[in-house]
Design an enzyme around this catalytic site. Sequence first.
Site, PDB file in Angstrom:
ATOM      1  N   ARG A 218       1.814  18.251  -6.283  1.00 54.78           N
ATOM      2  CA  ARG A 218       3.266  18.075  -6.112  1.00 54.78           C
ATOM      3  C   ARG A 218       4.005  19.246  -6.742  1.00 54.78           C
ATOM      4  NH1 ARG A 218       2.353  12.311  -8.153  1.00 54.78           N
ATOM      5  NH2 ARG A 218       1.817  11.208  -6.243  1.00 54.78           N
ATOM      6  N   PHE A 234       3.053   9.837   4.903  1.00 54.37           N
ATOM      7  CA  PHE A 234       2.231   8.985   4.024  1.00 54.37           C
ATOM      8  C   PHE A 234       2.799   9.082   2.595  1.00 54.37           C
ATOM      9  CE2 PHE A 234      -0.364  10.784   7.413  1.00 54.37           C
ATOM     10  CZ  PHE A 234      -0.955   9.676   7.985  1.00 54.37           C
ATOM     11  N   ASP A 256       6.468   6.598   5.944  1.00 58.49           N
ATOM     12  CA  ASP A 256       5.335   5.735   5.581  1.00 58.49           C
ATOM     13  C   ASP A 256       5.361   4.520   6.502  1.00 58.49           C
ATOM     14  OD1 ASP A 256       3.442   5.504   2.763  1.00 58.49           O
ATOM     15  OD2 ASP A 256       3.602   3.706   4.018  1.00 58.49           O
ATOM     16  N   ALA A 282      10.385   4.253   8.106  1.00 58.33           N
ATOM     17  CA  ALA A 282       9.288   3.287   7.979  1.00 58.33           C
ATOM     18  C   ALA A 282       8.587   3.226   9.337  1.00 58.33           C
ATOM     19  CB  ALA A 282       9.817   1.924   7.571  1.00 58.33           C
ATOM     20  N   ASP A 303      -0.726  13.298   3.616  1.00 53.12           N
ATOM     21  CA  ASP A 303      -1.575  12.736   2.544  1.00 53.12           C
ATOM     22  C   ASP A 303      -2.000  11.310   2.909  1.00 53.12           C
ATOM     23  OD1 ASP A 303      -2.923  12.365   0.156  1.00 53.12           O
ATOM     24  OD2 ASP A 303      -1.115  11.814  -0.959  1.00 53.12           O
ATOM     25  N   CYS A 343      -8.640  12.021   0.585  1.00 49.86           N
ATOM     26  CA  CYS A 343      -9.165  11.414  -0.648  1.00 49.86           C
ATOM     27  C   CYS A 343     -10.416  10.593  -0.340  1.00 49.86           C
ATOM     28  CB  CYS A 343      -8.095  10.569  -1.333  1.00 49.86           C
ATOM     29  SG  CYS A 343      -7.408   9.288  -0.293  1.00 49.86           S
TER      30      CYS A 343
HETATM   31  N1  SAH Z   1       1.309  10.725  -0.871  1.00 50.42           N
HETATM   32  C1  SAH Z   1       1.398   9.526  -1.658  1.00 50.42           C
HETATM   33  C2  SAH Z   1       0.160   8.673  -1.615  1.00 50.42           C
HETATM   34  C3  SAH Z   1      -0.276   8.269  -0.227  1.00 50.42           C
HETATM   35  S1  SAH Z   1      -1.148   6.775  -0.157  1.00 50.42           S
HETATM   36  C4  SAH Z   1       1.786   9.860  -3.081  1.00 50.42           C
HETATM   37  O1  SAH Z   1       1.886  11.053  -3.415  1.00 50.42           O
HETATM   38  O2  SAH Z   1       1.983   8.943  -3.865  1.00 50.42           O
HETATM   39  C5  SAH Z   1      -1.234   6.510   1.550  1.00 50.42           C
HETATM   40  C6  SAH Z   1       0.028   5.919   2.161  1.00 50.42           C
HETATM   41  O3  SAH Z   1      -0.126   6.002   3.580  1.00 50.42           O
HETATM   42  C7  SAH Z   1       0.273   4.447   1.869  1.00 50.42           C
HETATM   43  O4  SAH Z   1       1.551   4.296   1.293  1.00 50.42           O
HETATM   44  C8  SAH Z   1       0.229   3.743   3.254  1.00 50.42           C
HETATM   45  O5  SAH Z   1       1.226   2.737   3.393  1.00 50.42           O
HETATM   46  C9  SAH Z   1       0.514   4.891   4.177  1.00 50.42           C
HETATM   47  N2  SAH Z   1      -0.009   4.783   5.550  1.00 50.42           N
HETATM   48  C10 SAH Z   1      -1.210   4.297   5.954  1.00 50.42           C
HETATM   49  N3  SAH Z   1      -1.368   4.478   7.281  1.00 50.42           N
HETATM   50  C11 SAH Z   1      -0.238   5.076   7.730  1.00 50.42           C
HETATM   51  C12 SAH Z   1       0.198   5.555   9.001  1.00 50.42           C
HETATM   52  N4  SAH Z   1      -0.569   5.433  10.085  1.00 50.42           N
HETATM   53  N5  SAH Z   1       1.393   6.153   9.089  1.00 50.42           N
HETATM   54  C13 SAH Z   1       2.183   6.295   7.970  1.00 50.42           C
HETATM   55  N6  SAH Z   1       1.816   5.862   6.757  1.00 50.42           N
HETATM   56  C14 SAH Z   1       0.625   5.268   6.631  1.00 50.42           C
END
Ligand code: SAH
Length: 399
Positions: A218, A234, A256, A282, A303, A343
């Site tokens: 970040r 994400f 997300d 959303a 991510d 990850c």
């Molecule tokens: N980048 C974040 C962590 C990501 S965790 C940080 O820095 O804190 C992964 C996230 O992806 C979760 O919040 C989940 O709700 C979201 N997610 C999962 N599948 C998704 C999709 N198809 N489109 C958008 N978001 C998604």
Amino acid sequence: MFQVILKSGKDASVKRFHPWVFSGAIKKIKNEDGRESDPQEGSLVKVTDNKGNYLGAGHYQNGSIMVRILTFKEEEINESFWTGRIQEAYDLRAQLNLTDNEQTNIYRLIHAEGDGLPGLIIDYYAGTAVIQSHSIGMHYAKENIVTALKNVYGESLKAIFDKSADTLPKNGPVQIEDHYIYESEGYSSIGLEHGCQFKIDWEQGQKTGFFIDQRENRALLGSYSKDKKVLNTFCYTGGFSLAALNAGATHVDSVDASARAIDLTDENVALNGFTDKHGSFAIDTFKFFEQNDASKYDIVVLDPPAFAKHQNVKHNAVKGYKRLNATALQVMKPGALLFTFSCSQVVDSKLFYNTIMAAAIQTGRKVRVLHQVTQPADHPINIYHAESHYLKGLVLQVI
Ligand code: SAH
């Protein structure tokens, strides 16, 4: 203590301090009377080689990993062992300038195998320790762990929350609800990362409430964000979004699929006073790319959650990463930067790199790798346990 005797030749990895004993390596298990029998799940066992020489001691559990080794020395696993281990972990975080830092008071205190304690995660959020046990043995050790935390932190520890309901084995002997083990007056759910405030929802949030492992990435995003337009997909609680906004981005859009995550992001953006520079969506990331013009962004962050949690779904995960990255690279404007991550433990850095290369080839764009990044130092990697290296990231420029 029960004795787990390894097959001849199967002791090499334990001798190299790899902390897992797989079921296939075990010749037999004897109880205190020397008779063959199975230990209770979660109990402490000693591990010896074929000839009875001591190798270590750890927690026993049914499954493919049968012993998680806590020590390779002959020592008692008692309260002073736990206090020693937690102090050692704390001292490393102090060395990393995380324990007394005006800009950051969120860090990982125990990173399982990386801190020599397989099965245990402890994250620290501005005075609250959130414990996650992934093994039955760690659950049984909780009283010692709590005492150790109090010994190490003293008065500065305001609360301890046990977030293990979803991480203990589903069909094992222990089923618990998430709960506070300890609460004192005035603990705060607001933590700081590089000067940004975050509300951490350890009670309901994913994992222990926040993805601490992206802290340095970040900051790297922040270093490129001044006067830039950023898309953070994400986004979960908006970690990357705030890093960009705090570093002077003109506008950030956060995406997300979870409406709850978007609410948390909006809340964090408001907490830091950036609401007028922020848009939130959303929606599924692929749908976002279909419905919006992503060529207006200078920087895009991808991510996603772990696409593969097991070897047998690795192929699908690779397809998922390729499709996602190709979707972004296809539409990004020339000169824009892509911060892309995985990850998934089973997708190693080489496979991830090659997958991103395949995505680039598919789009026919020129792409350069500017940074190859990973998890921060408070998520240390046990050099003998490649599995503890799980976070991989590339920062690309697309031309
Ligand atoms: N980048 C974040 C962590 C990501 S965790 C940080 O820095 O804190 C992964 C996230 O992806 C979760 O919040 C989940 O709700 C979201 N997610 C999962 N599948 C998704 C999709 N198809 N489109 C958008 N978001 C998604």
